[in-house]
Write a protein that holds these residues in place. Structure first.
Motif, PDB file in Angstrom:
ATOM      1  N   UNK A   1       1.021  -1.098   0.161  1.00 59.31           N
ATOM      2  CA  UNK A   1       0.004   0.010   0.184  1.00 59.31           C
ATOM      3  C   UNK A   1       0.864   1.265  -0.002  1.00 59.31           C
ATOM      4  N   UNK A   2       0.185   2.353  -0.408  1.00 63.92           N
ATOM      5  CA  UNK A   2       0.861   3.750  -0.265  1.00 63.92           C
ATOM      6  C   UNK A   2       0.176   4.715   0.266  1.00 63.92           C
ATOM      7  N   UNK A   3       0.865   5.604   0.652  1.00 62.85           N
ATOM      8  CA  UNK A   3      -0.157   6.985   1.333  1.00 62.85           C
ATOM      9  C   UNK A   3      -0.413   7.722   0.029  1.00 62.85           C
ATOM     10  N   UNK A   4      -1.423   8.639   0.369  1.00 63.10           N
ATOM     11  CA  UNK A   4      -1.857   9.580  -0.667  1.00 63.10           C
ATOM     12  C   UNK A   4      -0.641  10.488  -1.159  1.00 63.10           C
ATOM     13  N   UNK A   5      -0.751  11.040  -2.541  1.00 69.02           N
ATOM     14  CA  UNK A   5       0.398  11.548  -3.017  1.00 69.02           C
ATOM     15  C   UNK A   5      -0.270  12.969  -3.126  1.00 69.02           C
ATOM     16  N   UNK A   6      -1.237  13.488  -2.619  1.00 67.97           N
ATOM     17  CA  UNK A   6      -1.553  14.853  -2.670  1.00 67.97           C
ATOM     18  C   UNK A   6      -1.959  15.311  -1.285  1.00 67.97           C
ATOM     19  N   UNK A   7      -1.730  16.506  -0.806  1.00 66.12           N
ATOM     20  CA  UNK A   7      -2.146  17.065   0.319  1.00 66.12           C
ATOM     21  C   UNK A   7      -2.806  18.597   0.189  1.00 66.12           C
ATOM     22  N   UNK A   8      -3.218  18.565  -1.212  1.00 63.21           N
ATOM     23  CA  UNK A   8      -4.108  19.608  -1.425  1.00 63.21           C
ATOM     24  C   UNK A   8      -5.436  19.603  -0.424  1.00 63.21           C
ATOM     25  N   UNK A   9      -5.895  20.737  -0.252  1.00 66.74           N
ATOM     26  CA  UNK A   9      -7.042  20.978   0.530  1.00 66.74           C
ATOM     27  C   UNK A   9      -8.198  20.164  -0.065  1.00 66.74           C
ATOM     28  N   UNK A  10      -8.744  19.308   0.838  1.00 63.65           N
ATOM     29  CA  UNK A  10     -10.074  18.687   0.538  1.00 63.65           C
ATOM     30  C   UNK A  10     -11.021  19.003   1.531  1.00 63.65           C
ATOM     31  N   UNK A  11     -12.132  19.568   1.015  1.00 69.97           N
ATOM     32  CA  UNK A  11     -13.236  20.083   1.984  1.00 69.97           C
ATOM     33  C   UNK A  11     -14.336  18.969   1.852  1.00 69.97           C
ATOM     34  N   UNK A  12     -14.763  18.598   3.158  1.00 72.47           N
ATOM     35  CA  UNK A  12     -15.931  17.850   3.480  1.00 72.47           C
ATOM     36  C   UNK A  12     -16.969  18.418   4.482  1.00 72.47           C
ATOM     37  N   UNK A  13     -18.054  18.359   4.051  1.00 70.69           N
ATOM     38  CA  UNK A  13     -19.183  18.981   4.992  1.00 70.69           C
ATOM     39  C   UNK A  13     -19.771  17.864   5.911  1.00 70.69           C
ATOM     40  N   UNK A  14     -19.785  18.289   7.062  1.00 74.16           N
ATOM     41  CA  UNK A  14     -20.184  17.242   7.943  1.00 74.16           C
ATOM     42  C   UNK A  14     -21.640  17.745   8.522  1.00 74.16           C
ATOM     43  N   UNK A  15     -22.443  16.709   8.184  1.00 73.76           N
ATOM     44  CA  UNK A  15     -24.009  17.106   8.398  1.00 73.76           C
ATOM     45  C   UNK A  15     -24.682  16.326   9.688  1.00 73.76           C
ATOM     46  N   UNK A  16     -25.724  16.380  10.090  1.00 74.02           N
ATOM     47  CA  UNK A  16     -26.263  15.805  11.081  1.00 74.02           C
ATOM     48  C   UNK A  16     -25.761  15.851  12.349  1.00 74.02           C
ATOM     49  N   UNK A  17     -24.834  16.981  12.752  1.00 70.69           N
ATOM     50  CA  UNK A  17     -24.028  17.106  13.773  1.00 70.69           C
ATOM     51  C   UNK A  17     -24.427  18.259  14.436  1.00 70.69           C
TER      52      UNK A  17
END
Length: 518
Positions: free
Chosen positions: A474-490
């Motif tokens: 296995x390999x680690x991700x090759x990009x650390x570009x900002x990835x946005x996630x919206x957290x719902x129901x919280x």
């Protein structure tokens, strides 16, 4: 009254703490990094029974000639007796630092040694001592530490403490980037402070998935004061013989600073565009609170003295963060106790406890920072603020009665646990339920609405681990570009002090009910 919750306590729906990464036995690799040597000695005679293959590079003697020889042949009688005395008198397995001069044939090598007494054998890590006394004098390091400590004491918050730490450690050590990284309740880490060179990527406020620092790597920080990788482009060095003759197993390198690093982590450093790294734990109340992570664009091997100073600083920073966290907790507890006392007085002066909780100058909404509250008791339902409808409240109480503990139930993700609550998520994504009589479905309920949160990840956490077709590599991700996630129901998270206040209120309500009945 509102109590501001730190984003670090936000509940992330998906668990990114990889069981696969967390199961790899990092301590049984039988390999070390080449910037030092490792010897395994028997007890009590200190004969060399295992050694790293690179001793020939440092000492100009083949490994085979070193094995089965007494350490006394290569150091002075005084130094040998000092090691024996320290090993004998030390009851713990803490590392013993000592400066040695190894004499092999006509060659003398000054080394810094870390001696690890084990039950069956002794580990000895050796690194050449290139220290310039003028660069790393005790007084010079002490003055740096004293100055940084004075700045930390002036900090007004955890955030400010962390930022001072990042800024000053970067100046002190010369690393290109220093991050202070706090773990959330699910072991994802969020960068709360940063100091860096202008041409390096900005990771401030980004969150990194738990698989970046898997469980067994986190556990090793309790036996290692720091983790140093002077260069990711190193060639691992084997231990000879492969199996430890004292145990007939691989030598446990949990405590070894030289222990080799998993190839996937070296690949991870390459994807970060750094060559060297050093990380130090922030431990509070015997729990790993966070890390200080130092990055360098080129190879970098801090002296033993500088590493020791950084180790001391990590303890000081941990203590300062703990102090700020305790200070905030004390202030919040004092505020809540004041509100609790007012609510209690109101409760006992009201004809019914529902009125005492839900109306008046002080109510349960102020105490627990609620948007709405309800009391379900003795066949009646009373509400205040923004709550689900009465039928929905009855069904919720029924679900609590069937599924939950009979004292206190707390969640900031109710729709995840109780699917029907999605219909009123804007009123009740967060729930705190104080049972009066769980068997009869009687509860005091407090609600918090859904708060849509945008989480900025350092790369897509769903691609943190990329498996090859063999299912093993296995390999680690090759990009650390900002990835946005919206957290719902919280909802906003419930603070420990608020839960404690709710438990105290439940006891007071039960006491009032008992007094009224009997």
């Amino acid at each position: 009254m509102e109590h501001k919750a730190s984003m670090v306590n936000l509940t992330i729906e998906k668990d990114y703490d990889s069981e696969f990464c967390g199961s790899i036995p990092l301590h049984l690799v039988n390999l070390i990094q080449p910037h030092g040597m490792l010897l395994v000695l028997d007890k009590p005679k200190l004969h060399i029974v295992q050694a790293s293959e690179n001793v020939e590079q440092y000492l100009s003697i083949p490994v085979d000639e070193l094995l089965e020889q007494s350490l006394s042949q290569y150091i002075s009688t005084k130094q040998f007796e000092e090691i024996q005395q320290k090993i004998t008198s030390q009851s713990s397995q803490d590392k013993i630092p000592i400066n040695l001069t190894l004499s092999v044939k006509d060659k003398k090598v000054a080394v810094t040694a870390l001696v690890h007494p084990r039950e069956e054998y002794v580990l000895m890590e050796l690194e050449e001592n290139f220290s310039n006394p003028d660069d790393n004098s005790f007084i010079g390091l002490y003055q740096h530490i004293k100055y940084i400590t004075s700045l930390l004491k002036q900090a007004g918050s955890t955030q400010e403490t962390a930022q001072i730490a990042a800024t000053e450690i970067k100046k002190f050590t010369g690393f290109d980037r220093v991050l202070v990284y706090q773990f959330d309740p699910q072991w994802n880490g969020i960068v709360i402070a940063q100091a860096k060179e202008e041409d390096m990527d900005d990771y401030m406020d980004l969150r990194f998935p738990a698989s970046d620092v898997p469980k067994q790597a986190r556990d090793l920080y309790f036996s290692n004061p720091y983790r140093l990788i002077p260069t990711r482009n190193y060639k691992p060095v084997r231990l000879i013989p492969v199996v430890n003759p004292m145990t007939n197993r691989f030598t446990d390198l949990s405590d070894s600073n030289l222990r080799s690093v998993a190839a996937v982590h070296l690949e991870y450093l390459g994807n970060l565009n750094i060559m060297a790294s050093m990380s130090l734990p922030l431990i509070i109340d015997n729990k790993l609170w966070g890390l200080i992570s130092c990055h360098h664009k080129t190879a970098k091997n801090p002296s033993y003295e500088l590493r020791s100073a950084m180790e001391l600083l990590s303890g000081i920073i941990s203590a300062q963060v703990a102090s700020k966290e305790r200070e905030n907790a004390i202030l919040l507890k004092a505020q809540l106790r004041g509100l609790h006392a007012q609510l209690l007085e109101q409760l006992y002066n009201s004809p019914g406890f529902a009125d005492g909780l839900l109306s008046g100058a002080t109510d349960i909404q102020k105490l627990l920072s609620l948007s709405g509250a309800a009391v379900i008791y003795d066949g009646g339902i009373w509400t205040s603020g923004n709550t689900p409808g009465k039928q929905e409240l009855k069904e919720l109480a029924g679900w609590l009665r069937r599924n939950q503990a009979d004292k206190l139930y707390v969640t900031s993700t109710l729709p995840k646990n109780y699917i029907y609550s999605k219909e009123y998520k804007n009123k009740a994504s967060g729930l705190i339920a104080l049972s009066i009589n769980a068997e009869q479905g009687e509860y005091i309920l407090g609600f918090r609405p859904e708060v849509l949160q945008t989480v900025n990840w350092g790369g897509n956490p769903n691609q943190a681990i990329q498996m090859e077709s063999d299912g093993k590599t296995y390999h680690p991700r090759n990009s650390f570009a900002t990835y946005q996630e919206t957290v719902k129901h919280t909802s906003l998270p419930w603070l420990a002090e608020e839960v404690e206040a709710a438990e105290a209120l439940r006891s007071a309500v039960l006491e009032k009910i008992i007094k009224e009945r009997y």
